[in-house]
Every structure is written in structure tokens, then in C-alpha cells.
Design a protein around this motif. Structure first.
Motif, mmCIF file in Angstrom:
data_model
loop_
_atom_site.group_PDB
_atom_site.id
_atom_site.type_symbol
_atom_site.label_atom_id
_atom_site.label_comp_id
_atom_site.label_asym_id
_atom_site.label_seq_id
_atom_site.Cartn_x
_atom_site.Cartn_y
_atom_site.Cartn_z
ATOM 1 N N GLY A 89 -9.785 0.737 6.369
ATOM 2 C CA GLY A 89 -9.704 2.156 6.748
ATOM 3 C C GLY A 89 -9.104 2.372 8.123
ATOM 4 N N LEU A 143 -2.236 -0.108 -2.909
ATOM 5 C CA LEU A 143 -2.078 1.239 -2.354
ATOM 6 C C LEU A 143 -3.376 1.744 -1.736
ATOM 7 C CD1 LEU A 143 0.226 2.726 -5.144
ATOM 8 C CD2 LEU A 143 0.827 2.488 -2.721
ATOM 9 N N GLY A 144 -4.027 0.876 -0.962
ATOM 10 C CA GLY A 144 -5.215 1.295 -0.217
ATOM 11 C C GLY A 144 -4.805 1.764 1.167
ATOM 12 N N ARG A 165 -1.008 -0.648 -8.222
ATOM 13 C CA ARG A 165 -2.442 -0.752 -7.914
ATOM 14 C C ARG A 165 -3.191 -1.061 -9.203
ATOM 15 N NH1 ARG A 165 -4.692 5.270 -6.499
ATOM 16 N NH2 ARG A 165 -6.479 4.002 -5.904
ATOM 17 N N ALA A 196 0.293 -5.563 0.048
ATOM 18 C CA ALA A 196 -0.830 -5.025 0.824
ATOM 19 C C ALA A 196 -2.122 -5.063 0.009
ATOM 20 C CB ALA A 196 -0.509 -3.594 1.260
ATOM 21 N N VAL A 251 1.612 -13.001 7.621
ATOM 22 C CA VAL A 251 0.481 -13.847 7.199
ATOM 23 C C VAL A 251 1.010 -15.035 6.407
ATOM 24 C CG1 VAL A 251 -1.300 -12.063 7.222
ATOM 25 C CG2 VAL A 251 0.211 -12.235 5.258
HETATM 26 P P1 NDP Z 1 -7.958 -1.494 0.453
HETATM 27 O O1 NDP Z 1 -9.187 -1.952 -0.235
HETATM 28 O O2 NDP Z 1 -7.934 -0.159 1.110
HETATM 29 O O3 NDP Z 1 -6.742 -1.507 -0.609
HETATM 30 C C1 NDP Z 1 -6.498 -2.572 -1.474
HETATM 31 C C2 NDP Z 1 -5.468 -2.141 -2.504
HETATM 32 O O4 NDP Z 1 -5.070 -3.269 -3.276
HETATM 33 C C3 NDP Z 1 -5.979 -1.095 -3.510
HETATM 34 O O5 NDP Z 1 -5.001 -0.106 -3.709
HETATM 35 C C4 NDP Z 1 -6.165 -1.907 -4.785
HETATM 36 O O6 NDP Z 1 -5.997 -1.185 -5.989
HETATM 37 C C5 NDP Z 1 -5.045 -2.905 -4.640
HETATM 38 N N1 NDP Z 1 -5.206 -4.088 -5.476
HETATM 39 C C6 NDP Z 1 -6.274 -4.911 -5.569
HETATM 40 N N2 NDP Z 1 -6.021 -5.887 -6.452
HETATM 41 C C7 NDP Z 1 -4.762 -5.670 -6.918
HETATM 42 C C8 NDP Z 1 -3.930 -6.320 -7.866
HETATM 43 N N3 NDP Z 1 -4.351 -7.408 -8.523
HETATM 44 N N4 NDP Z 1 -2.689 -5.813 -8.091
HETATM 45 C C9 NDP Z 1 -2.267 -4.712 -7.445
HETATM 46 N N5 NDP Z 1 -3.019 -4.041 -6.548
HETATM 47 C C10 NDP Z 1 -4.243 -4.525 -6.295
HETATM 48 O O7 NDP Z 1 -7.588 -2.614 1.488
HETATM 49 P P2 NDP Z 1 -6.698 -2.489 2.829
HETATM 50 O O8 NDP Z 1 -5.479 -1.727 2.520
HETATM 51 O O9 NDP Z 1 -7.545 -2.056 3.955
HETATM 52 O O10 NDP Z 1 -6.361 -4.024 3.106
HETATM 53 C C11 NDP Z 1 -5.724 -4.810 2.113
HETATM 54 C C12 NDP Z 1 -5.649 -6.256 2.577
HETATM 55 O O11 NDP Z 1 -4.660 -6.371 3.579
HETATM 56 C C13 NDP Z 1 -6.930 -6.792 3.229
HETATM 57 O O12 NDP Z 1 -7.814 -7.298 2.241
HETATM 58 C C14 NDP Z 1 -6.422 -7.869 4.162
HETATM 59 O O13 NDP Z 1 -6.403 -9.111 3.501
HETATM 60 C C15 NDP Z 1 -5.011 -7.429 4.479
HETATM 61 N N6 NDP Z 1 -4.892 -6.904 5.856
HETATM 62 C C16 NDP Z 1 -4.012 -7.518 6.699
HETATM 63 C C17 NDP Z 1 -3.831 -7.038 7.975
HETATM 64 C C18 NDP Z 1 -2.897 -7.722 8.901
HETATM 65 O O14 NDP Z 1 -3.172 -7.737 10.092
HETATM 66 N N7 NDP Z 1 -1.795 -8.272 8.432
HETATM 67 C C19 NDP Z 1 -4.579 -5.865 8.476
HETATM 68 C C20 NDP Z 1 -5.487 -5.296 7.507
HETATM 69 C C21 NDP Z 1 -5.604 -5.794 6.237
HETATM 70 P P3 NDP Z 1 -6.892 0.123 -6.367
HETATM 71 O O15 NDP Z 1 -6.422 1.190 -5.407
HETATM 72 O O16 NDP Z 1 -6.529 0.454 -7.775
HETATM 73 O O17 NDP Z 1 -8.309 -0.287 -6.147
#
Ligand code: NDP
Ligand code: 7N6
Length: 308
Positions: A89, A143-144, A165, A196, A251
Motif C-alpha cells: 500500500g 495490478l495491486g 491479475r 509487479a 530484483v
Molecule cells: P499487492 O498485493 O497490492 O498486489 C499483487 C498483485 O499481484 C495483485 O493484483 C494480484 O492479483 C497479482 N497477482 C498475484 N498472483 C498473480 C499471478 N499468478 N498472476 C498475475 N497476477 C497475480 O502487492 P504489491 O503491489 O504491494 O507488491 C507486489 C510485490 O512486489 C510484493 O509482493 C513484493 O515482492 C514486490 N515489491 C517490490 C518492491 C521493490 O522495491 N522492488 C517494492 C514493493 C513490493 P489480484 O489483484 O487479482 O489479487
């Protein structure tokens, strides 16, 4: 749960000085202290941390300052009844801007000019190499918070934005949302693919040989998720064979990226040291979530951003 003493683990200093978070939470009821060894940790009820430590397994609540929770032993935490919350978030603006920067770096050739400047070299690109992002396309996989931060900025600059997503639910500013099963269709024919998603058993190796082959030869892969979401050997092979044009990677499977990794050497690959989310406001975002959770624990025992 009752939190009398909250530890700020020294590992947060990978991102900000722990004292900043202590100060930001100083007005709260629990005593907030910096902890750096097992004895100090065991004197707390809960901890805010960057890294995982065995000593946390005797606490009631662990708050991770990261969104990713792939480094925590989730089944063990569940068995022991330890609550894990994360910091999803807070990264939409920082990572969204970083990814926009990667794309501009490629389209406006900024990386190329930075390299040239190091060599005091005045050289222009071929006429047909630079392009504008307006009118280009990006597929955002996940798309989170991160994905929307990327999609909003890409949309604002005039790009066609698609995404993937799990749920296929529409997202504002995203022209078409694909389900996970349609990943290949989603990532073919776009200029940029931005990853992402969290790293878990469904997303490990999500982008491998077949997916890289499905991508356009002029396309770029952006990974701000986790190294394990991409098969790194397959990526190196795809770059060497010209299956994709380049990549921007924050990463990696192993961090720091080993000196001998071929990824350092490609002209069209940008390597950043897991800093896409770095911002001097980071601790304020974390403080907001911790504050909310302390209030919720006192009110009804529920948690924001609960993972386990
Ligand atoms: P969120 O939980 O907000 O979003 C995750 C998204 O991924 C959701 O839209 C989810 O779908 C989607 N998702 C999950 N599994 C799949 C899949 N198999 N195929 C397609 N989409 C999928 O997480 P954040 O956006 O906050 O963070 C995502 C990740 O990014 C973190 O877990 C972390 O590992 C990484 N990160 C890296 C950072 C960096 O510094 N480089 C900073 C912050 C995060 P749905 O919407 O349908 O649930
Ligand atoms: C430190 C990295 C996350 O998962 O990896 C990122 O939140 C954070 C800024």
C-alpha cells in the motif's frame, strides 16, 4: 493481544534509520525501542522489521516493512499463532515513478547518454532509435499497489496500458485486464512488460523461456517484483539471442547481483540495486500502518495488511 513493548529491529536500517520510526511512533502507548539482539527482541511483544530472525518466533506480532513476504516462514508462523502483517500500500508512487523512469530511460535514451558522459563522449543515436512513450504500450503483470502505480503513470503519459491479475476485475486506467491463464496473449505484441506480483508458488518462474519467446523482439522486460518471478538464465539467453531488446531489473535471484552475472554487461539492460521503492518518506508510510494496527489491536483485535 496486548502490545506493551514494540521493538524496531535494527535490520530496518537497510531502508531508513530505525530511530526515525521510533520518533514517528513516540506518542503511542507501547514503549517503542530499537532492538538488535535476541535478548532485546524477547523483551518485546511485537517487532517491526526488514529481515526475519529466529528470535521473532516467540513474539505475538511481526510487522514487515516490505510488501513482499517471501522471506518469512509462513507455515511456522501460522502453527505458532504469530500474526504477520506487511507494508503493501505504500509503494505505488515510488515504484510507479521508478518504472516510468526505466521506460523513459529507454525511449529517450537517457541511460545511453549517461554512459557516454562517463566516457566524455558526444555521440548521437541512429535516427530511428529514440521514441516517445506516448502511443507505446505496457502490460503490467500484477495490478495491486505497484501495478496501479505503474499503470496510472503510463496512462497519464499516453501509453496503452493492459494488465494481468488473478481476478480479471477491471482496473481504472487499464484498457484491458487479462486473467493469469492468458499471460502469453497479454505479454505478446507490447513494448514493455512490467512485473509487479508477489513471489509465491504460483509466480515462481512465471516468466521463463516460453514467455520470453512470446514477447516482441523490440520489447523490454521490467522486473520490480522479485528475482524468482523470472527465470534469470532464460532471460540472459533471450537477451543474447535477441528474443527481446532489453530489460530493467531491480530484483534478482541472488542479491546483491554477483559481479560475474552477465546481466551487468548488456547495453540495453538497466540494473538497479533493489531500490525501486526507496524514498526518504518510507518510514512515514510504515509508521501509518503500524499506528493503524496498534489502534485496531486495542479496538477489536483485527489487523490491516494481515498475511498470516
Ligand atoms: P499487492 O498485493 O497490492 O498486489 C499483487 C498483485 O499481484 C495483485 O493484483 C494480484 O492479483 C497479482 N497477482 C498475484 N498472483 C498473480 C499471478 N499468478 N498472476 C498475475 N497476477 C497475480 O502487492 P504489491 O503491489 O504491494 O507488491 C507486489 C510485490 O512486489 C510484493 O509482493 C513484493 O515482492 C514486490 N515489491 C517490490 C518492491 C521493490 O522495491 N522492488 C517494492 C514493493 C513490493 P489480484 O489483484 O487479482 O489479487
Ligand atoms: C525496500 C524494499 C518490498 O517488498 O522489496 C520491497 O516492499 C521493499 C525498500
Amino acid at each position: 493481544m496486548h502490545v506493551e513493548r514494540l521493538g524496531i529491529h535494527d535490520s530496518v536500517s537497510a531502508v531508513f534509520p530505525p530511530e526515525r520510526l521510533c520518533e514517528a511512533l513516540a506518542d503511542l502507548h507501547p514503549e517503542v525501542v530499537v532492538v538488535d539482539d535476541a535478548a532485546a527482541i524477547s523483551a518485546c511483544d511485537a517487532v517491526v522489521t526488514f529481515a526475519h530472525e529466529e528470535a521473532f518466533l516467540d513474539l505475538e506480532w511481526i510487522h514487515s516493512i516490505q510488501a513482499g513476504y517471501d522471506r518469512f516462514p509462513l507455515p511456522e508462523l501460522e502453527d505458532r499463532g504469530i500474526v504477520l502483517t506487511n507494508s503493501t500500500g505504500i509503494h505505488g508512487d515510488s515504484v510507479g515513478e521508478t518504472v516510468l523512469g526505466y521506460m523513459l530511460g529507454v525511449s529517450r535514451r537517457l541511460q545511453q547518454y549517461a554512459r557516454q558522459q562517463e566516457r566524455r563522449e558526444w555521440d548521437k543515436p541512429d535516427w530511428d532509435v529514440p521514441f516517445t512513450l506516448a502511443g507505446e504500450s505496457v502490460c503490467v503483470v500484477g495490478l495491486g499497489t505497484l501495478g496501479r502505480g505503474i499503470a496510472d503513470r503510463a496512462d497519464a503519459i499516453g501509453m496503452t496500458v493492459t494488465g494481468v491479475r488473478r481476478s480479471e476485475e477491471p482496473v481504472e486506467g487499464v484498457d484491458r485486464v487479462y486473467a493469469s491463464e492468458d499471460l502469453h496473449e497479454a505479454i505478446s505484441g507490447v513494448r514493455f512488460v512490467a512485473l509487479a506480483t508477489p513471489l509465491n508458488e504460483h509466480t515462481r518462474g512465471l516468466i521463463g523461456e516460453a514467455e520470453l519467446a512470446a514477447m516482441d523482439e523490440e520489447s523490454y522486460l521490467i522486473n520490480v517484483a522479485r528475482g524468482g518471478v523470472v527465470d534469470q538464465d532464460a532471460l540472459v539467453a533471450a537477451l543474447e539471442d535477441g528474443e527481446i531488446r532489453g530489460a530493467a531489473l531491480d530484483v534478482f535471484e541472488t542479491e546483491p547481483l554477483p559481479e560475474e552475472s552477465p546481466l551487468w554487461g548488456f547495453e540495453e539492460v538497466t540494473v538497479t540495486p533493489h531500490v525501486a521503492a526507496f524514498t526518504r518518506e518510507y518510514y512515514e508510510g510504515v509508521a501509518g500502518i503500524v499506528r493503524t494496527n496498534l489502534e485496531r489491536i486495542a479496538a477489536d483485535g483485527t489487523f490491516e495488511n494481515r498475511v498470516v
